[in-house]
Design an enzyme around this catalytic site. Structure first.
Site, PDB file in Angstrom:
ATOM      1  N   ASP A   7      -2.883  -4.653   0.254  1.00 33.34           N
ATOM      2  CA  ASP A   7      -2.623  -5.837  -0.356  1.00 33.34           C
ATOM      3  C   ASP A   7      -4.023  -5.972  -1.100  1.00 33.34           C
ATOM      4  O   ASP A   7      -5.235  -6.271  -0.875  1.00 33.34           O
ATOM      5  CB  ASP A   7      -3.106  -6.815   0.589  1.00 33.34           C
ATOM      6  CG  ASP A   7      -2.681  -8.712   0.066  1.00 33.34           C
ATOM      7  OD1 ASP A   7      -2.262  -8.627  -1.131  1.00 33.34           O
ATOM      8  OD2 ASP A   7      -3.509  -9.718   0.769  1.00 33.34           O
ATOM      9  N   GLU A  68       0.366  -4.183  -3.701  1.00 36.45           N
ATOM     10  CA  GLU A  68       1.882  -5.242  -3.894  1.00 36.45           C
ATOM     11  C   GLU A  68       1.447  -5.647  -5.800  1.00 36.45           C
ATOM     12  O   GLU A  68       0.341  -6.197  -5.984  1.00 36.45           O
ATOM     13  CB  GLU A  68       0.899  -7.058  -3.036  1.00 36.45           C
ATOM     14  CG  GLU A  68       1.313  -7.876  -3.865  1.00 36.45           C
ATOM     15  CD  GLU A  68       1.483  -9.579  -2.935  1.00 36.45           C
ATOM     16  OE1 GLU A  68       0.049 -10.349  -4.082  1.00 36.45           O
ATOM     17  OE2 GLU A  68       0.801  -9.438  -1.827  1.00 36.45           O
ATOM     18  N   ASP A 141      -4.929 -11.711   4.662  1.00 37.03           N
ATOM     19  CA  ASP A 141      -4.686 -10.294   3.730  1.00 37.03           C
ATOM     20  C   ASP A 141      -4.171  -9.243   4.458  1.00 37.03           C
ATOM     21  O   ASP A 141      -3.318  -8.100   4.334  1.00 37.03           O
ATOM     22  CB  ASP A 141      -6.102  -9.624   3.357  1.00 37.03           C
ATOM     23  CG  ASP A 141      -6.333 -10.878   2.113  1.00 37.03           C
ATOM     24  OD1 ASP A 141      -6.424 -11.547   1.423  1.00 37.03           O
ATOM     25  OD2 ASP A 141      -7.125 -12.030   3.410  1.00 37.03           O
TER      26      ASP A 141
END
Length: 203
Positions: A7, A68, A141
């Site tokens: 992330d 991501e 996260d």
């Protein structure tokens, strides 16, 4: 299959390694968040993230990396930082010949919770349940990184099968088109031959 989920972010970059087993079984191998000070130079922050990712690749040896995708955010500065961090991760993986796949937030949410509109609490809760963790991974996260890895493990086989099916269909279409073109060419050649034969007869 072992996947490193990332992330990306400059202030906090979530890292999570998940092993995929038979069916849809998943196991958490490691999870953490790399932090960089907001007042540090951009190059220094990116280097710190790069070093951390390199270390994780060395230690955990994933077979693929899931990152991501920057989809849409109102804060342009945040978008830029996220994209830069994601680029560093992709570069590190590419240097090792590892496949890198970018997943949108909605894809990850849908894969993990069944809804592309799930909130962070729902994602964290499902990640905790799926991986059978004793406590919820924090901050968000970290949970998002694990969710990315799970998403990749569950979606990639289907994506590969779809890509293979599309490739086969495209090949069949090319073969069929080539046969039609050859048949039309042969028909034209035969017609030209018949015309020439008729002219010879009249002579």
């Amino acid at each position: 299959m072992r996947v490193l989920g990332v992330d990306p972010g400059l202030t906090r970059c979530g890292l999570g390694v998940v092993d995929g087993g038979l069916g849809r079984s998943v196991t958490c191998v490691a999870v953490d968040v790399v932090r960089t000070p907001a007042d540090a130079e951009l190059s220094t922050r990116l280097l710190r993230i790069s070093d951390a990712v390199e270390h994780w690749l060395d230690v955990h040896r994933p077979e693929a990396v899931a990152v991501e995708r920057v989809f849409s955010q109102h804060n342009v500065r945040t978008v830029m930082g996220t994209a830069q961090a994601g680029g560093v991760v992709a570069l590190n993986a590419a240097r090792r010949g590892l496949p890198v796949v970018f997943h949108t937030p909605s894809e990850v949410k849908a894969a993990v919770t069944g809804s592309g509109r799930a909130d962070k609490a729902q994602v964290t809760g499902m990640v905790t349940r799926l991986l059978k963790l004793e406590s919820q991974p924090k901050p968000a996260d970290a949970a998002d990184a694990l969710a990315l890895a799970i998403c990749h493990l569950w979606r990639e086989p289907m994506r590969k099968r779809l890509a293979e099916a599309e490739a086969r269909a495209a090949e069949l279409a090319r073969t069929h088109k080539a046969k039609l073109a050859a048949a039309a060419k042969d028909k034209t050649r035969r017609a030209a031959g018949d015309t020439n034969s008729g002219r010879d007869t009249r002579r």
